[in-house]
Design an enzyme around this catalytic site. Structure first.
Site, PDB file in Angstrom:
ATOM      1  N   GLU A 158      -1.417   6.667  -2.937  1.00 43.78           N
ATOM      2  CA  GLU A 158      -0.298   5.922  -3.458  1.00 43.78           C
ATOM      3  C   GLU A 158      -0.683   4.770  -4.308  1.00 43.78           C
ATOM      4  O   GLU A 158      -0.478   3.698  -3.731  1.00 43.78           O
ATOM      5  CB  GLU A 158       0.751   5.900  -2.621  1.00 43.78           C
ATOM      6  CG  GLU A 158       1.653   7.287  -1.964  1.00 43.78           C
ATOM      7  CD  GLU A 158       2.740   7.068  -0.985  1.00 43.78           C
ATOM      8  OE1 GLU A 158       2.941   5.824  -0.611  1.00 43.78           O
ATOM      9  OE2 GLU A 158       3.422   7.983  -0.749  1.00 43.78           O
ATOM     10  N   GLU A 246       2.483  14.619   0.145  1.00 51.68           N
ATOM     11  CA  GLU A 246       3.251  14.054   1.065  1.00 51.68           C
ATOM     12  C   GLU A 246       4.737  13.875   0.891  1.00 51.68           C
ATOM     13  O   GLU A 246       5.092  13.748   0.092  1.00 51.68           O
ATOM     14  CB  GLU A 246       2.567  12.301   1.149  1.00 51.68           C
ATOM     15  CG  GLU A 246       2.950  11.776   2.598  1.00 51.68           C
ATOM     16  CD  GLU A 246       2.679  10.285   2.571  1.00 51.68           C
ATOM     17  OE1 GLU A 246       1.168  10.023   2.575  1.00 51.68           O
ATOM     18  OE2 GLU A 246       3.463   9.607   2.706  1.00 51.68           O
TER      19      GLU A 246
HETATM   20  C1  IDC Z   1       3.657   4.992   7.474  1.00 51.75           C
HETATM   21  C2  IDC Z   1       3.452   5.574   8.721  1.00 51.75           C
HETATM   22  C3  IDC Z   1       3.694   4.489   9.716  1.00 51.75           C
HETATM   23  C4  IDC Z   1       2.847   3.591   9.356  1.00 51.75           C
HETATM   24  C5  IDC Z   1       2.543   3.094   7.893  1.00 51.75           C
HETATM   25  C6  IDC Z   1       1.427   1.970   7.715  1.00 51.75           C
HETATM   26  O1  IDC Z   1       4.558   6.287   9.083  1.00 51.75           O
HETATM   27  O2  IDC Z   1       3.744   4.760  11.260  1.00 51.75           O
HETATM   28  O3  IDC Z   1       2.837   2.058  10.236  1.00 51.75           O
HETATM   29  O4  IDC Z   1       2.845   4.019   7.499  1.00 51.75           O
HETATM   30  O5  IDC Z   1       1.796   1.079   6.725  1.00 51.75           O
HETATM   31  C7  IDC Z   1       3.928   6.668   2.473  1.00 51.75           C
HETATM   32  C8  IDC Z   1       2.727   6.393   3.023  1.00 51.75           C
HETATM   33  C9  IDC Z   1       2.450   6.482   4.207  1.00 51.75           C
HETATM   34  C10 IDC Z   1       3.411   5.820   5.049  1.00 51.75           C
HETATM   35  C11 IDC Z   1       4.842   6.624   4.851  1.00 51.75           C
HETATM   36  C12 IDC Z   1       5.993   6.233   5.626  1.00 51.75           C
HETATM   37  O6  IDC Z   1       1.733   7.202   2.191  1.00 51.75           O
HETATM   38  O7  IDC Z   1       1.078   5.771   4.543  1.00 51.75           O
HETATM   39  O8  IDC Z   1       3.186   6.004   6.542  1.00 51.75           O
HETATM   40  N1  IDC Z   1       4.787   6.781   3.340  1.00 51.75           N
HETATM   41  O9  IDC Z   1       6.214   4.970   5.282  1.00 51.75           O
HETATM   42  N2  IDC Z   1       4.566   6.502   1.283  1.00 51.75           N
HETATM   43  C13 IDC Z   1       5.737   6.892   1.521  1.00 51.75           C
HETATM   44  C14 IDC Z   1       6.310   6.905   2.602  1.00 51.75           C
END
Ligand code: IDC
Length: 322
Positions: A158, A246
């Site tokens: 992303e 995702e």
């Molecule tokens: C989130 C995980 C969380 C972790 C965080 C780290 O769910 O447990 O602490 O990242 O920064 C994304 C990202 C993905 C995110 C997820 C939810 O690709 O890494 O994971 N998310 O926030 N994009 C949109 C949402």
């Protein structure tokens, strides 16, 4: 005669045999097709960060997801800059992650599943920040797995923080060259600006001169509704191949309430347009985007009582959709 028997045994017991049976994928128009031209829609599950939850990368977990959850694709999310990230966690950590990624590829191959190698940039919003490391990583992975038909490369999860599509495209072209030097037809997923939402920017000036390129669209149904589907529709209308590498149905923080109404609309949209999708995330972290309950300590062999509300919703959706 003996030679023929040995050859038969080798073919029969070779772990790559499964993968050989998985058709290689190509991009045709906006869709993913097999080499014989049949349209396919991948249904996947993403790991959480490999450094956070390495224990879910195991053979039985993958085989179980395939058999019980109707999942045919696993995404290996390797963070680059967060907690023990590939580019920030030191050399020993880097070696451990490379081993984990290769193990994940091998388990998926043995289970007869497609596997996405995800260079999971996040706080490092610009993919060019660790471009050198990315080149080295993908060179190794592509070289080692060049004879497999089931590996998909996701070169930047992303991009975010004002990084332009032009910058991402420059990075993507470099990475495509690196990967294609070994794996000349592999499907490559390219992230889009604003956390892989601005597929309209990519549709305006897609990458030219390479086949089998798809563009990432990410959504969290609690945050992203019809306006993002409209963006996606406009991109499709311009002929841009999309891949939802995702998604979840809580909000974009990975937490909060599930929006099943909006989630159902998204699933309908994906089915209608034959868009592949990968659900976030295979862990028992105490957050709504985790597929397993935090009380569940099992790393495979789950029954429905181990799944969160999101997990149960997803399996039901995957069961009905083709
Ligand atoms: C989130 C995980 C969380 C972790 C965080 C780290 O769910 O447990 O602490 O990242 O920064 C994304 C990202 C993905 C995110 C997820 C939810 O690709 O890494 O994971 N998310 O926030 N994009 C949109 C949402």
């Amino acid at each position: 005669m003996a030679a023929a028997a040995i050859l038969f045994l080798c073919l029969f017991f070779n772990t790559d045999t499964q993968a050989a049976r998985l058709p290689a994928l190509r991009v045709k128009g906006t869709k993913l097709v097999t080499t014989s031209g049949k349209t396919v829609r991948l249904k996947g599950v993403s790991t959480h960060g490999l450094s956070w939850y390495p224990e879910y990368v195991n053979q039985k977990a993958f085989t179980d997801m395939k058999k019980k959850w109707h999942v045919n694709t696993v995404r290996l999310a390797m963070y680059t800059a967060e907690y023990n990230g590939y580019c920030t966690g030191g050399k020993a950590n880097r070696t451990a992650l490379e081993k984990k990624v290769q193990a994940g590829i091998d388990y998926a191959t043995k289970a007869g599943m497609y596997v996405i190698v995800d260079w999971h940039i996040l706080s490092d919003g610009n993919p060019r920040k660790y471009e050198k490391q990315s080149i080295q990583f993908f060179r190794k992975i592509a070289k080692k797995n060049r004879n497999k038909t089931n590996v998909i490369y996701e070169i930047c999860n992303e991009p975010n923080g004002n990084v332009s599509w032009k910058t991402i495209r420059t990075y993507a072209k470099k990475m495509i060259k690196v990967i294609r030097a070994y794996d000349k037809d592999a499907v490559i997923l390219v992230g889009t600006p604003t956390w892989s939402q601005d597929v309209d920017a990519a549709a305006k000036s897609p990458i030219k001169g390479y086949k089998n390129i798809m563009y990432s669209l990410h959504f969290y149904a609690g945050t992203h509704g019809s306006w993002l589907r409209q963006k996606a529709q406009n991109a499709l209308d311009k002929g841009l191949p999309l891949f939802v590498s995702e998604f979840a149905i809580c909000d974009a923080s990975g937490n909060g309430k599930l929006n099943t109404t909006e989630g159902a609309r998204w699933m309908k949209f994906l089915r209608k347009n034959k868009i592949s999708c990968v659900a976030w995330n295979l862990s028992n972290k105490n957050e709504s985007s985790a597929l397993l309950k935090s009380s569940s300590k099992k790393t495979s062999g789950w029954s429905s009582s181990h799944l969160t509300k999101w997990g149960r919703w997803l399996v039901k959706e995957y069961k009905k959709s083709n």
